[in-house]
Motif scaffolding. Sequence first.
Motif, PDB file in Angstrom:
ATOM      1  N   LYS A   4     -10.890  -1.447   8.312  1.00  0.00           N
ATOM      2  CA  LYS A   4      -9.543  -1.255   8.853  1.00  0.00           C
ATOM      3  C   LYS A   4      -8.464  -1.691   7.860  1.00  0.00           C
ATOM      4  CE  LYS A   4     -10.916  -2.073  13.661  1.00  0.00           C
ATOM      5  NZ  LYS A   4     -10.688  -2.931  14.848  1.00  0.00           N
ATOM      6  N   TYR A   5      -8.817  -2.655   6.987  1.00  0.00           N
ATOM      7  CA  TYR A   5      -7.796  -3.293   6.171  1.00  0.00           C
ATOM      8  C   TYR A   5      -7.860  -2.919   4.697  1.00  0.00           C
ATOM      9  CZ  TYR A   5      -7.987  -6.208  10.360  1.00  0.00           C
ATOM     10  OH  TYR A   5      -8.011  -6.642  11.658  1.00  0.00           O
ATOM     11  N   ASN A   8      -6.655   1.219   2.896  1.00  0.00           N
ATOM     12  CA  ASN A   8      -5.737   1.885   3.821  1.00  0.00           C
ATOM     13  C   ASN A   8      -4.340   1.889   3.202  1.00  0.00           C
ATOM     14  OD1 ASN A   8      -4.023   2.605   5.968  1.00  0.00           O
ATOM     15  ND2 ASN A   8      -5.398   1.681   7.482  1.00  0.00           N
ATOM     16  N   ARG A  11      -1.314   1.253   5.347  1.00  0.00           N
ATOM     17  CA  ARG A  11      -1.201  -0.163   5.718  1.00  0.00           C
ATOM     18  C   ARG A  11      -0.608  -0.974   4.578  1.00  0.00           C
ATOM     19  NH1 ARG A  11      -3.045  -3.311   9.633  1.00  0.00           N
ATOM     20  NH2 ARG A  11      -3.470  -5.492   9.177  1.00  0.00           N
ATOM     21  N   PHE A 133       1.052  -8.354  11.349  1.00  0.00           N
ATOM     22  CA  PHE A 133       0.594  -6.967  11.223  1.00  0.00           C
ATOM     23  C   PHE A 133      -0.675  -6.711  12.045  1.00  0.00           C
ATOM     24  CE2 PHE A 133       2.958  -7.953   7.367  1.00  0.00           C
ATOM     25  CZ  PHE A 133       3.834  -6.878   7.296  1.00  0.00           C
TER      26      PHE A 133
END
Length: 402
Positions: A4-5, A8, A11, A133
């Motif tokens: 997810k981090y 990305n 992000r 975040f």
Amino acid sequence: MNDKYIGNVKRYDLIYKYYKKYHSKRALGFCSSRMHAEEMAKEFCRRGVKSVAVYSNADGEFSEERNRAIEQLKNQEIKVIFSVDMFNEGVDIASLDMVMFLRPTESPTVFLQQLGRGLRISKGKEYVNVLDFIGNYEKAGRAPFLLNGSACVGERTAYDYSEIEYPDDCIVDFDMRLIDLFREMDKKSLSIQERIKQEYYRVKELLDGKVPTRMELFTNMDDNIYEYCMKHSKENPFKRYMDFLYEIHELSAEELQVYSGIGREFLQLIETTDMQKVYKMPILYSFYNEGDVRLAVTDDEVVENWKKFFDRGTNWKDFPKVTSYEEYRKITDKQHLSKAKSMPIKFLKASGKGFFIDKDGYALGIRDELADVIKVDAFKHQMKDIIEYRTMEYYRRRYVEN
């Protein structure tokens, strides 16, 4: 979680955008893993913001030793430290003007410890910006109360956040939308069961992700929550710890094997057996036998463990008619055995749900159906933990009452 981090781009753009918006001189970002911290430092450096990653046993391209990184940040040789579990508590960088939450946490207390890194007073520092975040704000409903020194263990009701008093020279300015969020969270108000679970997860984080034993949970648990547990048997995880772990999916494969069989019933029995006195514990230690669990114990084994238990510290004071250690030392082995048989052994057989039985040639036995499970490490660990916790809790309670 790293998927997810890491990698990305959207992000990275979002984090960089808000970092630049608030003009930080010294920032600290909390990351989920070494790789995450390395990638964040790499991205910020690529965008012209000097940054390092700090984590244990650091050996990455952008990693730096913690104390060296702190000095570089203080001297503005770098702008950001991206950290993994190295700045939750005990380390002050008073001049921090920004904290970035880049990883989730199950624990409101860890959230507040991390927030606290930015709340230190420093000459020329007027504020700290907090960029979340992740959505850790969901854990932050208690933040206003913990910031003003309040403790809240039971059910929470709605509060007027504008009337909360903070320490002198402390101004807390929550965005009005966040105030509205706090009020919505108040309406949903965490149950005490959820508070206990969150406290469990906080302790687990303190233990670097290790599932806490009963003793470790007790040792690290918030005193107010622990006292609540002691007064409310229904919600008390210490009276049904394997059930508690099962409900939150924290039992290992081997523990699940024990949990699904007769071993669970025996462990629950010794976890809940009535204990007005501590005398049952040395009998249970006789069976535990330093991890080589026995199906039966002889008179000599009972006496050996009985004396070993009551020789420890001031445990001898549990003999009501004994007024000094010298008097206790005069008690004969025959008298010790007689007391053990007339009290704890008798009561274990009477109230032990058929687990504790007579066996020829022995002072006491347990059912042969336990023969296989007593060899399983998970059973041994649970048995030891129960005996240690119950002994500790007995003496803690006695100390409080006296």
